[in-house]
Scaffold this active site. Sequence first.
Site, short mmCIF file in Angstrom:
data_model
loop_
_atom_site.label_atom_id
_atom_site.label_comp_id
_atom_site.label_asym_id
_atom_site.label_seq_id
_atom_site.Cartn_x
_atom_site.Cartn_y
_atom_site.Cartn_z
N GLY A 1 -21.38 -32.59 -24.38
CA GLY A 1 -22.25 -33.31 -25.30
C GLY A 1 -21.84 -34.72 -25.61
N ASN B 1 -27.58 -25.53 -15.39
CA ASN B 1 -27.25 -25.32 -13.97
C ASN B 1 -26.82 -23.88 -13.74
OD1 ASN B 1 -24.31 -24.99 -12.79
ND2 ASN B 1 -24.08 -26.11 -14.71
N ARG B 2 -27.19 -23.39 -12.55
CA ARG B 2 -26.69 -22.10 -12.09
C ARG B 2 -26.20 -22.29 -10.65
NH1 ARG B 2 -32.59 -19.61 -12.76
NH2 ARG B 2 -33.63 -20.39 -10.89
N ASN C 1 -21.94 -18.61 -14.07
CA ASN C 1 -22.72 -18.50 -12.84
C ASN C 1 -22.06 -17.75 -11.71
OD1 ASN C 1 -24.84 -20.04 -13.99
ND2 ASN C 1 -23.63 -21.90 -13.66
N THR C 2 -20.87 -17.18 -11.94
CA THR C 2 -20.25 -16.26 -11.00
C THR C 2 -20.18 -14.89 -11.68
OG1 THR C 2 -18.93 -17.97 -9.88
CG2 THR C 2 -18.12 -15.71 -9.74
N SER D 1 -17.23 -20.15 -16.38
CA SER D 1 -18.56 -20.47 -15.87
C SER D 1 -19.44 -19.23 -15.98
CB SER D 1 -18.51 -20.92 -14.41
OG SER D 1 -19.81 -20.95 -13.86
N LYS E 1 -9.71 -23.28 -19.26
CA LYS E 1 -11.01 -23.74 -19.73
C LYS E 1 -11.81 -22.55 -20.25
CE LYS E 1 -14.82 -26.84 -18.53
NZ LYS E 1 -15.31 -27.81 -17.54
N ASN F 1 -16.70 -25.10 -21.72
CA ASN F 1 -17.58 -25.06 -20.56
C ASN F 1 -19.04 -25.06 -21.02
OD1 ASN F 1 -18.46 -24.60 -17.83
ND2 ASN F 1 -16.57 -23.49 -17.44
N THR F 2 -19.96 -24.72 -20.12
CA THR F 2 -21.38 -24.68 -20.47
C THR F 2 -21.70 -23.42 -21.27
OG1 THR F 2 -21.86 -23.63 -18.35
CG2 THR F 2 -22.07 -26.03 -18.48
N PHE G 1 -20.59 -22.31 -8.27
CA PHE G 1 -19.37 -22.77 -7.58
C PHE G 1 -19.65 -23.06 -6.11
CE2 PHE G 1 -16.16 -20.32 -10.54
CZ PHE G 1 -16.44 -21.21 -11.55
#
Length: 308
Positions: A304, A119-120, A189-190, A187, A225, A254-255, A123
């Site tokens: 996972g 995922n991207r 993605n930011t 994350s 996290k 996290n991812t 937020f």
Amino acid sequence: SSLSFDLWPLARPLLFSLEPELAHNLMIGLLKRWSAVISGQLSSKDPARNPRLATERAGLRFPNPLGLSAGLDKDAQAIPVWQAMGFGFIEVGTVTALPQPGNPRPRLFRLPADRALINRMGFNNQGAEAMAARLQRLRDRNLDLVPLGVNIGKSKVTPPETAAADYARSTDLLADLADYLVVNVSSPNTPGLRDLQQADEVRRIVEAVQGPNQRLIRPRPVLLKLAPDLDDQAALDCARAALDSGCTGLILTNTSIDFSGLQTPTDGMSGGLSGAPIFPRSTALLRLVRQELGPDPLLIGVGGILSP
């Protein structure tokens, strides 16, 4: 229930025929309506309420140790349903001080052969004020809820140098409505967010969050996290900085941005990998942090987990 398990082999192909984010939004919409009318209470005979599974940590009683991690219910829309599914705690968000649309679509990709997602999202959420209003309505229903965590991230438009104030703003709005808080600096993605995974930045942000938190009559446990892509020493440095600044523990992890070893071609995909491929690294980091920091910090493992 056994009925829902009987239906899943029929429902899965249908859902997988839809674009991933559309399927997600349809399900959240349905669960939101359901959550408005159910209490989420489970019978004491339910396996998820077996007393042998209960644990007390950080002043909270968890009826079982399996929780729902942040990212699925970003705007806290379906909390009673998650509880009715048996989760022993629920984490909503990531929420940011300012509402934001997230990244352009497509931004969610299925990797069935790898039992994974990328995922991207970026937020995407309605903002801390909207979540506060929703959580207040939920609290006003006086439901008997499992521990509720609120995961806080940095608004995209906020520059890194004022990130601490951004986290503090969300804390000010939400801490009193949460049972624990999570500081998300991991994350992918930011832009620039993962650059905050340094000991000095961690201290600055956690101390900013602790400002409004410590003004509460009952300050909430705060967890940091971290990403699975940190090397061992960097992860330990961040972990120690978090605990030194008043964190109760850590969420690992996290991812991941490491797509190596996947069976599915990932051309054109970017973002964070979740699911089965990150279990080994996430679990190794969990083990390392426990060995190095001892039995006291509260550690929550993520990533996972695909079976009871």
